[in-house]
Structures are given as structure tokens and as C-alpha cells.
Design a protein around this motif. Structure first.
Motif, PDB file in Angstrom:
ATOM      1  N   ALA A  35       0.812  -1.217  -0.350  1.00  0.00           N
ATOM      2  CA  ALA A  35       0.177   0.037  -0.106  1.00  0.00           C
ATOM      3  C   ALA A  35       0.828   1.282  -0.257  1.00  0.00           C
ATOM      4  CB  ALA A  35      -1.009  -0.065   1.211  1.00  0.00           C
ATOM      5  N   VAL A  36       2.059   1.189   0.933  1.00  0.00           N
ATOM      6  CA  VAL A  36       2.816   2.440   0.681  1.00  0.00           C
ATOM      7  C   VAL A  36       3.993   2.262  -0.352  1.00  0.00           C
ATOM      8  CG1 VAL A  36       4.412   1.747   2.585  1.00  0.00           C
ATOM      9  CG2 VAL A  36       3.641   3.993   2.497  1.00  0.00           C
ATOM     10  N   GLN A  37       4.257   1.148  -1.011  1.00  0.00           N
ATOM     11  CA  GLN A  37       5.310   1.178  -1.948  1.00  0.00           C
ATOM     12  C   GLN A  37       5.240   2.038  -2.902  1.00  0.00           C
ATOM     13  OE1 GLN A  37       5.438  -2.919  -3.420  1.00  0.00           O
ATOM     14  NE2 GLN A  37       7.262  -2.395  -4.801  1.00  0.00           N
ATOM     15  N   PRO A  38       4.232   2.369  -3.397  1.00  0.00           N
ATOM     16  CA  PRO A  38       4.398   3.725  -4.514  1.00  0.00           C
ATOM     17  C   PRO A  38       5.101   4.857  -3.987  1.00  0.00           C
ATOM     18  CG  PRO A  38       2.186   2.391  -4.663  1.00  0.00           C
ATOM     19  CD  PRO A  38       2.822   1.897  -3.390  1.00  0.00           C
ATOM     20  N   GLY A 152      -0.995 -12.546   5.381  1.00  0.00           N
ATOM     21  CA  GLY A 152       0.155 -11.703   5.752  1.00  0.00           C
ATOM     22  C   GLY A 152      -0.226  -9.978   5.393  1.00  0.00           C
ATOM     23  N   SER A 153      -1.116  -9.854   4.502  1.00  0.00           N
ATOM     24  CA  SER A 153      -1.357  -8.356   4.153  1.00  0.00           C
ATOM     25  C   SER A 153      -1.932  -7.344   5.176  1.00  0.00           C
ATOM     26  CB  SER A 153      -2.244  -8.278   3.084  1.00  0.00           C
ATOM     27  OG  SER A 153      -2.980  -7.120   2.624  1.00  0.00           O
ATOM     28  N   GLY A 154      -1.235  -6.386   5.346  1.00  0.00           N
ATOM     29  CA  GLY A 154      -1.557  -5.259   6.121  1.00  0.00           C
ATOM     30  C   GLY A 154      -2.817  -4.575   5.880  1.00  0.00           C
ATOM     31  N   SER A 178      -1.278  -6.046  -5.166  1.00  0.00           N
ATOM     32  CA  SER A 178      -2.202  -4.946  -5.376  1.00  0.00           C
ATOM     33  C   SER A 178      -2.513  -5.026  -6.914  1.00  0.00           C
ATOM     34  CB  SER A 178      -1.936  -3.641  -4.753  1.00  0.00           C
ATOM     35  OG  SER A 178      -1.837  -3.713  -3.364  1.00  0.00           O
ATOM     36  N   GLY A 179      -1.389  -4.737  -7.631  1.00  0.00           N
ATOM     37  CA  GLY A 179      -1.601  -4.757  -9.075  1.00  0.00           C
ATOM     38  C   GLY A 179      -2.326  -5.912  -9.568  1.00  0.00           C
ATOM     39  N   MET A 180      -2.116  -7.056  -9.149  1.00  0.00           N
ATOM     40  CA  MET A 180      -2.945  -8.220  -9.584  1.00  0.00           C
ATOM     41  C   MET A 180      -4.109  -8.188  -9.118  1.00  0.00           C
ATOM     42  SD  MET A 180      -2.567 -10.975 -11.583  1.00  0.00           S
ATOM     43  CE  MET A 180      -0.641 -10.971 -11.635  1.00  0.00           C
ATOM     44  N   TYR A 194     -10.490  -5.099  -2.540  1.00  0.00           N
ATOM     45  CA  TYR A 194     -10.300  -3.887  -2.328  1.00  0.00           C
ATOM     46  C   TYR A 194      -8.865  -3.445  -2.164  1.00  0.00           C
ATOM     47  CZ  TYR A 194      -9.143  -7.279   1.479  1.00  0.00           C
ATOM     48  OH  TYR A 194      -8.494  -8.422   2.249  1.00  0.00           O
ATOM     49  N   LEU A 195      -8.681  -2.058  -2.251  1.00  0.00           N
ATOM     50  CA  LEU A 195      -7.412  -1.591  -2.654  1.00  0.00           C
ATOM     51  C   LEU A 195      -6.991  -0.417  -1.920  1.00  0.00           C
ATOM     52  CD1 LEU A 195      -6.889  -1.755  -6.677  1.00  0.00           C
ATOM     53  CD2 LEU A 195      -5.724  -3.343  -5.029  1.00  0.00           C
ATOM     54  N   ALA A 196      -5.719  -0.265  -1.678  1.00  0.00           N
ATOM     55  CA  ALA A 196      -5.474   1.446  -1.202  1.00  0.00           C
ATOM     56  C   ALA A 196      -5.528   2.260  -2.473  1.00  0.00           C
ATOM     57  CB  ALA A 196      -3.724   1.113  -0.687  1.00  0.00           C
ATOM     58  N   MET A 197      -5.903   3.421  -1.980  1.00  0.00           N
ATOM     59  CA  MET A 197      -6.367   4.366  -2.779  1.00  0.00           C
ATOM     60  C   MET A 197      -5.381   4.654  -3.881  1.00  0.00           C
ATOM     61  SD  MET A 197      -8.696   7.150  -0.730  1.00  0.00           S
ATOM     62  CE  MET A 197      -8.785   8.537  -2.073  1.00  0.00           C
ATOM     63  N   PRO A 198      -4.002   4.734  -3.813  1.00  0.00           N
ATOM     64  CA  PRO A 198      -2.963   4.796  -4.668  1.00  0.00           C
ATOM     65  C   PRO A 198      -3.079   4.023  -5.957  1.00  0.00           C
ATOM     66  CG  PRO A 198      -1.972   5.288  -2.535  1.00  0.00           C
ATOM     67  CD  PRO A 198      -3.262   4.628  -2.323  1.00  0.00           C
TER      68      PRO A 198
END
Length: 286
Positions: A35-38, A152-154, A178-180, A194-198
Motif C-alpha cells: 500500500a505504501v510502496q508507490p 499476511g497483508s496489512g 495490489s496490481g494483480m 479492495y485496494l489502497a487508494m493509490p
């Protein structure tokens, strides 16, 4: 002659070892939450442009990986969607927590699905498996296909804490990336995740919850309930360049530009705060 050659080769080896050591000191490795990788990647690129002698290696792997790797000292930064205390087996006392931003988590569906809004209870029933066809919530006669995040996903932990009310999610296909997830939802009729907004783009459709949309104003005022802090964890004995990079991430240059542009929210903008247990209080209230 032999002594001269021996001395020469010894100096060469010493220089190589010294060079490798310096190279290692100039590399920062950040691993964890997708989620914070980008944001980490964008900030890293900017930082390296300003500091050409610093290379920042950014990897995903999920919150669980980030926290376990930073605890083991295998990386310099462990990125996490959760407080370290929330993860079993992590000793948070040995780590330093930097909250770098807030991120909204948003339900997404295949964009051909004629659904725009769900109640929180309906969303919960979909993910528990109580609702199995979209016609049950006013949609077409089409089976619900759940795509979940890996255990294991936050991001999954945040979703479950905010939505599921301690109920187990239905067994379903799981994805680390997330991309997949986005790609599968875009290509699968009747699917939901569901996804993180970025990570949200035009390939998928977002869903309102109780007629509230995941906007900046709704998140900062806690009208949108599914949000979390993004953390960068380091060890107490972290290298100086690691601390300098995190200081840069927290700087107004990154917070006021990169963070907002990428659909994250600077923590200083929030009107509400959330504790480890998920309790939300208005900032300024006792």
C-alpha cells in the motif's frame, strides 16, 4: 619481488573490500507494505536525485514481511499498514515507528457491474459469504466473486478490522499483489475486492459505503471509516542515512507534494486519530 607482489595484491583486496563496504553503507533497503510502496518509490527517486551517492532499494512483500525483516535486521526500513504491536511475534520495543501518512482502503468491483453503493452490513455479508449473488443487493443476477488479499497483508488486516466486525472472511482466491488484484477485478465479471487508494485507476470501479465516498475530506473527517496509518519502522541502531531518508519523507516537500498527489493524506491534515485497538477520536479532544 615476491614481497612487493604480495603487498600489491593485499592492497587490491583491501580496496575491493573497502569499496564493497562503502557501497553497502550507501544502500538503503525498504521492504513491506504494498500500500505504501508507490510512495516509497516516488520519494526514493527524488531523494536519490538529490543524493546521487545513495541508492534506495524498494520492495513489496506485505506488512508481515516488512515487520519480520526489520526485526531481524535484514533490511533498513520495514513498511507497514499496521502498528508493529498488532503483528504476532514482533517485539515493537526494539523498533522506532514513523507514521508517514494515512491511506484509504476502498472496495472495488468490475466496472461493468451496475452497483454504486453498499451498506457496511451488505459489504460485510458479501465477504462472509452470506450474500452470494449481486441481485441480493439490487444488482444483476450474477454470482459474487471475492478476491481477497493474502493473510499476511496489512491492507487485509485493516479491511477486516474496519469492516468485518471480528467475523471471518469467506475462503476465496487470495493475491499478494495490489496490481494483480486490480487486474483480476478488471477482467472478472461480478468480482469484488479492495485496494489502497493509490492503486485505483479507471480499470476498476469504486463502491460507496453508506452513501459515503472515499474522498480526501471524508477520510480526514472520519466519514470514510476504512483507513490506516502507513508506518516506516527502523531499528534503534539504524544507519544515519536511513534516518535522513525518513526525515526527507516527512518533510514538507514530500508531504505537501508527493503524498497528496499520489492519493495519500498527510497525517497533519487529519482531524481524527486512531489507536492500536482501532478506536477513533477527534484530535484535540481529551
Amino acid at each position: 619481488m615476491k614481497k612487493s607482489l604480495l603487498l600489491f595484491f593485499s592492497m587490491v583486496v583491501l580496496l575491493i573490500v573497502s569499496g564493497c563496504s562503502q557501497s553497502k553503507e550507501k544502500t538503503i533497503t525498504a521492504v513491506g507494505s504494498s500500500a505504501v510502496q508507490p510512495l516509497t518509490e516516488a520519494a526514493s527517486e527524488r531523494y536519490s536525485n538529490k543524493n546521487s551517492n545513495i541508492y534506495i532499494n524498494v520492495q513489496g512483500g506485505g506488512t508481515g514481511t516488512g515487520l519480520s525483516q526489520i526485526q531481524a535486521g535484514a533490511v533498513d526500513i520495514g513498511n507497514s499498514d499496521l502498528f508493529a504491536q498488532e503483528k504476532k511475534g514482533i517485539n515493537a520495543k526494539n523498533l522506532i515507528d514513523y507514521k508517514i501518512c494515512v491511506v484509504g482502503i476502498v472496495p472495488i468491483v468490475n466496472k461493468e457491474l451496475n452497483i454504486k453503493n453498499l451498506s457496511l452490513i451488505q459489504l460485510r455479508k458479501i465477504f462472509t459469504g452470506q450474500i452470494t449473488n449481486w441481485k441480493e443487493v439490487g444488482g444483476p443476477n450474477l454470482p459474487v466473486t471475492i478476491i481477497n488479499r493474502a493473510s499476511g497483508s496489512g491492507t487485509r488486516s485493516v479491511f477486516e478490522k474496519s469492516v468485518m466486525n471480528n467475523l471471518d472472511t469467506k475462503s476465496s482466491q487470495e493475491q499478494d499483489s495490489s496490481g494483480m488484484v486490480r487486474q483480476i477485478i478488471a477482467n472478472t465479471p461480478g468480482s469484488i475486492s479492495y485496494l489502497a487508494m493509490p492503486y485505483i485507476n479507471k480499470d476498476v470501479k469504486t463502491i460507496k459505503i453508506d452513501n459515503q465516498e472515499a474522498t480526501y475530506n471524508n477520510i480526514v473527517n472520519n466519514k470514510w471509516k476504512i483507513w490506516s496509518y502507513e508506518h516506516m519502522y527502523i531499528q534503534k541502531k539504524a544507519k544515519p542515512q536511513t534516518k535522513k531518508f525518513i526525515k526527507y519523507v516527512l518533510s514538507s516537500e514530500v508531504q505537501n507534494n508527493v503524498v497528496r498527489k499520489m492519493k495519500y493524506i498527510p497525517i497533519k491534515d487529519m482531524n481524527y486519530k486512531k489507536d492500536i485497538a482501532g478506536n477513533v477520536t477527534k484530535i484535540g479532544d481529551n
